[in-house]
Scaffold this active site. Structure first.
Site, PDB file in Angstrom:
ATOM      1  N   THR A   8      40.122  34.678  38.607  1.00 16.78           N
ATOM      2  CA  THR A   8      39.948  36.022  38.109  1.00 16.78           C
ATOM      3  C   THR A   8      41.378  36.587  38.228  1.00 16.78           C
ATOM      4  O   THR A   8      42.673  35.969  38.808  1.00 16.78           O
ATOM      5  CB  THR A   8      39.186  36.665  39.103  1.00 16.78           C
ATOM      6  OG1 THR A   8      39.809  36.540  40.512  1.00 16.78           O
ATOM      7  CG2 THR A   8      37.690  36.382  39.178  1.00 16.78           C
ATOM      8  N   LYS A  24      37.549  42.555  54.448  1.00 17.98           N
ATOM      9  CA  LYS A  24      36.440  41.679  54.316  1.00 17.98           C
ATOM     10  C   LYS A  24      35.638  41.470  55.563  1.00 17.98           C
ATOM     11  O   LYS A  24      34.435  41.738  55.384  1.00 17.98           O
ATOM     12  CB  LYS A  24      36.630  40.473  53.531  1.00 17.98           C
ATOM     13  CG  LYS A  24      37.221  40.512  52.256  1.00 17.98           C
ATOM     14  CD  LYS A  24      36.368  41.124  51.420  1.00 17.98           C
ATOM     15  CE  LYS A  24      36.710  41.284  50.072  1.00 17.98           C
ATOM     16  NZ  LYS A  24      35.682  41.851  48.898  1.00 17.98           N
TER      17      LYS A  24
END
Length: 484
Positions: A270, A231
């Site tokens: 999620t 990331k």
């Protein structure tokens, strides 16, 4: 009604049926705290709104999690969606998903392209087909929602091209895709609002630095470090890619209008988060189900997590000023690390990524060439074997036909021989016939010899084997005249 009750309570106190005031206060406080916690953890809603009819959206990760919620909201506003997914276009799940999305949004302009983000070759094939078009295809929005992670305690895995999976899917795939699509992005008209949304995660704050020789983190690898490093690398690349676009000189001498926007959607319920919390085990899944109320309270719904992405898509203020802004909770915020804007780190990361892609693609191309050659050889051997089998079958069929004809001929000859034998056997025992059949007519009727009779009288003339011909007495009426 309330006023008399309050007056009665003021003068005489609370009635006996009324619960303890302290208990009511505690329950009210607890309920209020839960409501405030849920309201705060759900995040802010998108305040920007506009129609997206006619706009072309290229999207990864649009079939699950935050990406699926974002895809639904974009399609509901009329955007033309092109979902990049690893599933084949004939996959039953993908077909049903797209049909359901079209039915719920009333938008039939939803398509899918098979792109495996764990394969550099697959990414290059799609991106090359996209840019190989004249005039350039329209492109209004790129949303890079695809990401993967390894559960805590999981083993390090690599792709078929030998690259660590988390690094490949979360960072290198996006680097490779945007690198090839760069000509198509720069070829868009000046007045087109082109945005590139790069979702990130707050885990980048705890990532190791990228200025070491081990950029991929292969030596000190852990699932959390690998995810955080990917990331951080993605954010560094996004900032550098905005500078790459700004440095391009358009033929019309107008400034570049494409904008890269970093988006932190927050923590949401999620499939990826569930996989992380359950550690990829059945026992962890059981614990997650027992404590689901806690997850529901502290984690966002995917629809609420998609609000920041929608804000980055539709807010007009993001086009003003330089690109590379970070959006969190539907507002612009600053990055928590300074090395995100470090040009030296960005340059090193860019160069190392190019070298890694070049090396991996060469090795993969060599493997594909070897595999193709081996497959061609196998196909050739199979074709040769098929031809030989066909020849053998043809020869066997020809021999079978010859044998069959010979057998038929022999059978016919045998039938003829059997017929002759039957006739000869019948001659030994002939059927009864008249005298004319026994004695053919050699003479006229006047000269025909009368029938003979076999007799053994003493006055007869003996013939061989004791049989005599007996004629009528001479001179009688029955006499045939002189004997020949």
């Amino acid at each position: 009604m309330p006023i008399p009750f309050l007056i009665n309570v003021f003068h005489e106190g609370l009635p006996a049926w009324f619960p303890d005031p302290w208990l009511v206060a505690k329950c009210t406080t607890a309920a209020g705290a839960l409501v405030l916690t849920k309201w705060y953890s759900s995040g802010r809603s998108n305040t920007a709104e506009r129609k997206l009819y006619g706009r072309v959206v290229l999207m990864t990760g649009g079939t699950s999690g935050i990406g699926a919620a974002t895809a639904f909201e974009l399609a509901a506003r009329g955007a033309q969606l092109i979902l990049l997914t690893r599933h084949a276009q004939t996959d039953p799940f993908l077909v049903e998903y797209i049909d359901d999305l079209r039915a719920r949004t009333g938008n039939n302009l939803i398509y899918a392209e098979q792109v495996d983000l764990s394969s550099l070759h697959s990414i290059r094939q799609f991106a090359t087909r996209w840019i190989d078009n004249a005039p350039p295809r329209r492109l209004d929005l790129i949303v890079l929602c695809a990401a993967t992670l390894t559960p805590p305690g999981g083993a390090r895995t690599t792709t078929a091209e030998g690259i660590e999976t988390t690094w490949m899917v979360n960072y290198l795939a996006n680097f490779h895709l945007l690198g090839i699509l760069s000509p198509a992005i720069r070829a868009q008209p000046f007045d087109r609002d082109l945005r590139i949304l790069v979702p990130t995660c707050s885990s980048y704050i705890a990532s190791p630095t990228l200025d070491t020789e081990d950029l991929h983190g292969d030596q000190a690898w852990t699932p959390s470090r690998a995810y955080a490093r990917s990331k951080l690398a993605l954010m560094v690349f996004a900032k550098a890619y905005q500078k790459h676009l700004d440095a391009y000189k358009r033929p019309d001498q107008l400034p570049m209008n494409a904008r890269v926007v970093l988006v932190d959607p927050g923590l949401a319920r999620t499939p990826g988060m569930r996989r992380w919390l359950t550690r990829g085990s059945l026992f962890g899944l059981l614990v997650y189900m027992v404590l689901y109320a806690l997850a529901w309270l502290l984690l966002k719904d995917p629809t609420m997590a998609a609000q920041s992405l929608l804000y980055a898509t539709m807010d007009g203020n993001l086009l003003r000023g330089a690109g590379g802004k970070l959006v969190k909770e539907c507002m612009e915020v600053d990055c928590a690390r300074k090395d995100v804007d470090d040009e030296a780190v960005a340059k090193k990361l860019w160069e190392s990524s190019d070298k890694l892609i070049e090396r991996a693609e060469k090795e993969a191309a060599l493997k594909r060439a070897i595999a193709k050659k081996a497959q061609e050889k196998r196909d050739e051997d199979a074709s040769r074997a098929a031809q030989q089998a066909a020849q053998v079958e043809e020869i066997e069929a020809l021999l079978g036909a010859v044998k069959k004809g010979r057998a038929a001929k022999d059978a016919k000859e045998g039938q003829k021989k059997n017929g002759k034998k039957t006739k000869s056997a019948g001659d030994s025992n002939p059927p009864p016939r008249n005298a004319s059949q026994i004695h053919p007519v050699f003479f006229t009727d006047k000269l025909r010899r009368p029938p003979f009779a076999v007799a053994s009288a003493p006055h007869s003339n003996p013939i061989a084997q004791g049989y005599v011909y007996q004629d009528a007495p001479r001179g009688s009426e029955k006499s045939a005249g002189s004997r020949l």
